[in-house]
Design an enzyme around this catalytic site. Sequence first.
Site, PDB file in Angstrom:
ATOM      1  N   ARG A   1       0.849  -1.210   0.000  1.00 55.27           N
ATOM      2  CA  ARG A   1       0.000   0.000   0.000  1.00 55.27           C
ATOM      3  C   ARG A   1       0.874   1.246   0.000  1.00 55.27           C
ATOM      4  O   ARG A   1       2.046   1.194   0.355  1.00 55.27           O
ATOM      5  CB  ARG A   1      -0.854   0.062   1.275  1.00 55.27           C
ATOM      6  CG  ARG A   1      -1.870  -1.017   1.413  1.00 55.27           C
ATOM      7  CD  ARG A   1      -2.851  -0.684   2.524  1.00 55.27           C
ATOM      8  NE  ARG A   1      -2.287  -0.766   3.865  1.00 55.27           N
ATOM      9  CZ  ARG A   1      -2.284   0.249   4.736  1.00 55.27           C
ATOM     10  NH1 ARG A   1      -2.774   1.431   4.402  1.00 55.27           N
ATOM     11  NH2 ARG A   1      -1.774   0.087   5.949  1.00 55.27           N
TER      12      ARG A   1
ATOM     13  N   SER B   1       1.829  -7.056   6.207  1.00 57.47           N
ATOM     14  CA  SER B   1       1.459  -7.730   7.460  1.00 57.47           C
ATOM     15  C   SER B   1      -0.021  -8.073   7.469  1.00 57.47           C
ATOM     16  O   SER B   1      -0.421  -9.147   7.882  1.00 57.47           O
ATOM     17  CB  SER B   1       1.828  -6.890   8.689  1.00 57.47           C
ATOM     18  OG  SER B   1       1.153  -5.669   8.697  1.00 57.47           O
TER      19      SER B   1
ATOM     20  N   ASP C   1       5.264  -9.660  10.125  1.00 57.07           N
ATOM     21  CA  ASP C   1       5.150  -8.473  10.976  1.00 57.07           C
ATOM     22  C   ASP C   1       6.589  -8.020  11.239  1.00 57.07           C
ATOM     23  O   ASP C   1       7.334  -8.701  11.945  1.00 57.07           O
ATOM     24  CB  ASP C   1       4.432  -8.866  12.273  1.00 57.07           C
ATOM     25  CG  ASP C   1       4.468  -7.753  13.313  1.00 57.07           C
ATOM     26  OD1 ASP C   1       5.052  -6.688  13.042  1.00 57.07           O
ATOM     27  OD2 ASP C   1       3.903  -7.969  14.407  1.00 57.07           O
ATOM     28  N   VAL C   2       6.974  -6.882  10.658  1.00 59.40           N
ATOM     29  CA  VAL C   2       8.388  -6.497  10.746  1.00 59.40           C
ATOM     30  C   VAL C   2       8.801  -6.032  12.145  1.00 59.40           C
ATOM     31  O   VAL C   2       9.978  -5.800  12.391  1.00 59.40           O
ATOM     32  CB  VAL C   2       8.770  -5.424   9.690  1.00 59.40           C
ATOM     33  CG1 VAL C   2       8.715  -5.996   8.284  1.00 59.40           C
ATOM     34  CG2 VAL C   2       7.924  -4.174   9.819  1.00 59.40           C
TER      35      VAL C   2
ATOM     36  N   TYR D   1       6.599   8.837  17.157  1.00 59.52           N
ATOM     37  CA  TYR D   1       6.936   8.711  15.729  1.00 59.52           C
ATOM     38  C   TYR D   1       8.222   9.482  15.400  1.00 59.52           C
ATOM     39  O   TYR D   1       9.096   8.970  14.687  1.00 59.52           O
ATOM     40  CB  TYR D   1       5.742   9.241  14.936  1.00 59.52           C
ATOM     41  CG  TYR D   1       5.813   9.130  13.429  1.00 59.52           C
ATOM     42  CD1 TYR D   1       5.677   7.897  12.795  1.00 59.52           C
ATOM     43  CD2 TYR D   1       5.975  10.266  12.636  1.00 59.52           C
ATOM     44  CE1 TYR D   1       5.704   7.807  11.407  1.00 59.52           C
ATOM     45  CE2 TYR D   1       5.994  10.186  11.256  1.00 59.52           C
ATOM     46  CZ  TYR D   1       5.858   8.951  10.639  1.00 59.52           C
ATOM     47  OH  TYR D   1       5.891   8.868   9.273  1.00 59.52           O
TER      48      TYR D   1
ATOM     49  N   LYS E   1      11.628   7.919  13.895  1.00 55.54           N
ATOM     50  CA  LYS E   1      12.136   8.355  12.579  1.00 55.54           C
ATOM     51  C   LYS E   1      13.523   8.972  12.692  1.00 55.54           C
ATOM     52  O   LYS E   1      14.369   8.780  11.828  1.00 55.54           O
ATOM     53  CB  LYS E   1      11.138   9.312  11.927  1.00 55.54           C
ATOM     54  CG  LYS E   1       9.807   8.654  11.554  1.00 55.54           C
ATOM     55  CD  LYS E   1      10.021   7.545  10.534  1.00 55.54           C
ATOM     56  CE  LYS E   1       8.730   6.877  10.101  1.00 55.54           C
ATOM     57  NZ  LYS E   1       8.945   5.817   9.102  1.00 55.54           N
TER      58      LYS E   1
ATOM     59  N   ALA F   1      10.673  10.247  17.392  1.00 51.37           N
ATOM     60  CA  ALA F   1      11.818   9.554  17.995  1.00 51.37           C
ATOM     61  C   ALA F   1      12.219   8.357  17.132  1.00 51.37           C
ATOM     62  O   ALA F   1      13.406   8.124  16.884  1.00 51.37           O
ATOM     63  CB  ALA F   1      11.472   9.106  19.406  1.00 51.37           C
TER      64      ALA F   1
HETATM   65  P1  NDP Z   1       0.374   3.677   4.947  1.00 47.33           P
HETATM   66  O1  NDP Z   1      -0.290   3.768   6.275  1.00 47.33           O
HETATM   67  O2  NDP Z   1      -0.376   4.035   3.729  1.00 47.33           O
HETATM   68  O3  NDP Z   1       1.019   2.209   4.771  1.00 47.33           O
HETATM   69  C1  NDP Z   1       1.770   1.643   5.793  1.00 47.33           C
HETATM   70  C2  NDP Z   1       2.452   0.404   5.260  1.00 47.33           C
HETATM   71  O4  NDP Z   1       3.254  -0.162   6.305  1.00 47.33           O
HETATM   72  C3  NDP Z   1       1.466  -0.650   4.810  1.00 47.33           C
HETATM   73  O5  NDP Z   1       1.942  -1.275   3.634  1.00 47.33           O
HETATM   74  C4  NDP Z   1       1.484  -1.647   5.973  1.00 47.33           C
HETATM   75  O6  NDP Z   1       1.233  -2.970   5.558  1.00 47.33           O
HETATM   76  C5  NDP Z   1       2.913  -1.533   6.442  1.00 47.33           C
HETATM   77  N1  NDP Z   1       3.084  -1.956   7.832  1.00 47.33           N
HETATM   78  C6  NDP Z   1       2.678  -1.316   8.962  1.00 47.33           C
HETATM   79  N2  NDP Z   1       3.022  -2.029  10.039  1.00 47.33           N
HETATM   80  C7  NDP Z   1       3.657  -3.148   9.595  1.00 47.33           C
HETATM   81  C8  NDP Z   1       4.246  -4.276  10.227  1.00 47.33           C
HETATM   82  N3  NDP Z   1       4.269  -4.393  11.564  1.00 47.33           N
HETATM   83  N4  NDP Z   1       4.804  -5.245   9.449  1.00 47.33           N
HETATM   84  C9  NDP Z   1       4.795  -5.127   8.101  1.00 47.33           C
HETATM   85  N5  NDP Z   1       4.252  -4.079   7.445  1.00 47.33           N
HETATM   86  C10 NDP Z   1       3.687  -3.106   8.187  1.00 47.33           C
HETATM   87  O7  NDP Z   1       1.682   4.591   5.095  1.00 47.33           O
HETATM   88  P2  NDP Z   1       2.502   5.424   3.999  1.00 47.33           P
HETATM   89  O8  NDP Z   1       2.568   4.693   2.730  1.00 47.33           O
HETATM   90  O9  NDP Z   1       2.023   6.821   4.035  1.00 47.33           O
HETATM   91  O10 NDP Z   1       3.931   5.424   4.719  1.00 47.33           O
HETATM   92  C11 NDP Z   1       4.997   4.571   4.349  1.00 47.33           C
HETATM   93  C12 NDP Z   1       6.235   4.982   5.117  1.00 47.33           C
HETATM   94  O11 NDP Z   1       6.528   6.361   4.819  1.00 47.33           O
HETATM   95  C13 NDP Z   1       6.061   4.911   6.629  1.00 47.33           C
HETATM   96  O12 NDP Z   1       7.251   4.476   7.222  1.00 47.33           O
HETATM   97  C14 NDP Z   1       5.757   6.340   7.010  1.00 47.33           C
HETATM   98  O13 NDP Z   1       6.134   6.607   8.331  1.00 47.33           O
HETATM   99  C15 NDP Z   1       6.624   7.092   6.013  1.00 47.33           C
HETATM  100  N6  NDP Z   1       6.194   8.469   5.793  1.00 47.33           N
HETATM  101  C16 NDP Z   1       4.965   8.776   5.261  1.00 47.33           C
HETATM  102  C17 NDP Z   1       4.620  10.098   5.059  1.00 47.33           C
HETATM  103  C18 NDP Z   1       3.318  10.513   4.479  1.00 47.33           C
HETATM  104  O14 NDP Z   1       3.062  11.745   4.412  1.00 47.33           O
HETATM  105  N7  NDP Z   1       2.460   9.607   4.049  1.00 47.33           N
HETATM  106  C19 NDP Z   1       5.527  11.182   5.433  1.00 47.33           C
HETATM  107  C20 NDP Z   1       6.766  10.764   5.958  1.00 47.33           C
HETATM  108  C21 NDP Z   1       7.097   9.443   6.124  1.00 47.33           C
HETATM  109  P3  NDP Z   1      -0.116  -3.774   6.007  1.00 47.33           P
HETATM  110  O15 NDP Z   1      -1.287  -2.972   5.503  1.00 47.33           O
HETATM  111  O16 NDP Z   1       0.040  -5.107   5.357  1.00 47.33           O
HETATM  112  O17 NDP Z   1      -0.071  -3.833   7.515  1.00 47.33           O
END
Ligand code: NDP
Length: 246
Positions: free
Chosen positions: A14, A36, A62-63, A154, A158, A156
């Site tokens: 996603r 996950s 689950d990472v 968050y 990042k 901390a």
């Molecule tokens: P989303 O909430 O749209 O997606 C989060 C993703 O992380 C999903 O694919 C989800 O997979 C996965 N995920 C969450 N927890 C776990 C876990 N324990 N194990 C495996 N997979 C996991 O987030 P974004 O796409 O917006 O964000 C992606 C990254 O970018 C993140 O690290 C976020 O902090 C960072 N980011 C985003 C910003 C933004 O404005 N959107 C800004 C700055 C940084 P599943 O659905 O399968 O759980």
Amino acid sequence: MQKERIALVTGGGRGIGKAIALELGRRGYSVAVNYSRSEKAAEEVVSQIQAMGCRSIALKADVSSAADVKDMFAEAASKLGPVEILVCNAGITRDNLLMRMKNEEWSDVISADLSSLFYCAKEALRPMLKARWGRIIAISSVTGIVGNPGQCNYSAAKAGMTGFIKSLAREVGSRGITANAVAPGYIETDMTSELPAEIKDAMLKNIPSGRIGTPSDVAKTVAFLASDDSEYIQGQVIAVDGGMTM
Ligand code: NDP
């Protein structure tokens, strides 16, 4: 690209992770798509990459669990080969003002966003050292640089990712491996869709590029860092934020 490289993208089903997985597929990489909970979404990304003529598999893990991560790397190695490009993208938010923040809101975010980088990078490193080539890319956030009220946990995590990446770059930088972080600004995904309109408008006013970022903006930067062309970029935190934090 010199050879068909093998990439693993955590949270690749996603949002930003999906855009990264598809961009790497477009550029001819084999891609392991971790998820996950979003199995269907991850399988869809895999199908799209396979339709581009590349190898791709979905890997459930689950990472925030060291055991899951270990199994995920073993499965990636047996089905695709050793991971050469690791993109640690998976992340969560559990926002709350510090006075109200529950211990679980702290520990869940540290586990999913920061410990996951430790588990994944540790698993990825040995074959990279052997091959004397590797790319470790952490998706941090501008929040880890400038902070944000309601996001002590968050921010901390990042900021922790960028400290981790810099130390790792110093440890393995002479062995053909680069470790860098990308710090997205305000990117339109599920994570940001819930933000109130007035907060979105206020953020937009602070973006010199005059628009909200897209997952593809981040994905193209990651694809560059994954390539041979970025070989002399080491231990950096590259903000992809339209100038918001310059
Ligand atoms: P989303 O909430 O749209 O997606 C989060 C993703 O992380 C999903 O694919 C989800 O997979 C996965 N995920 C969450 N927890 C776990 C876990 N324990 N194990 C495996 N997979 C996991 O987030 P974004 O796409 O917006 O964000 C992606 C990254 O970018 C993140 O690290 C976020 O902090 C960072 N980011 C985003 C910003 C933004 O404005 N959107 C800004 C700055 C940084 P599943 O659905 O399968 O759980």
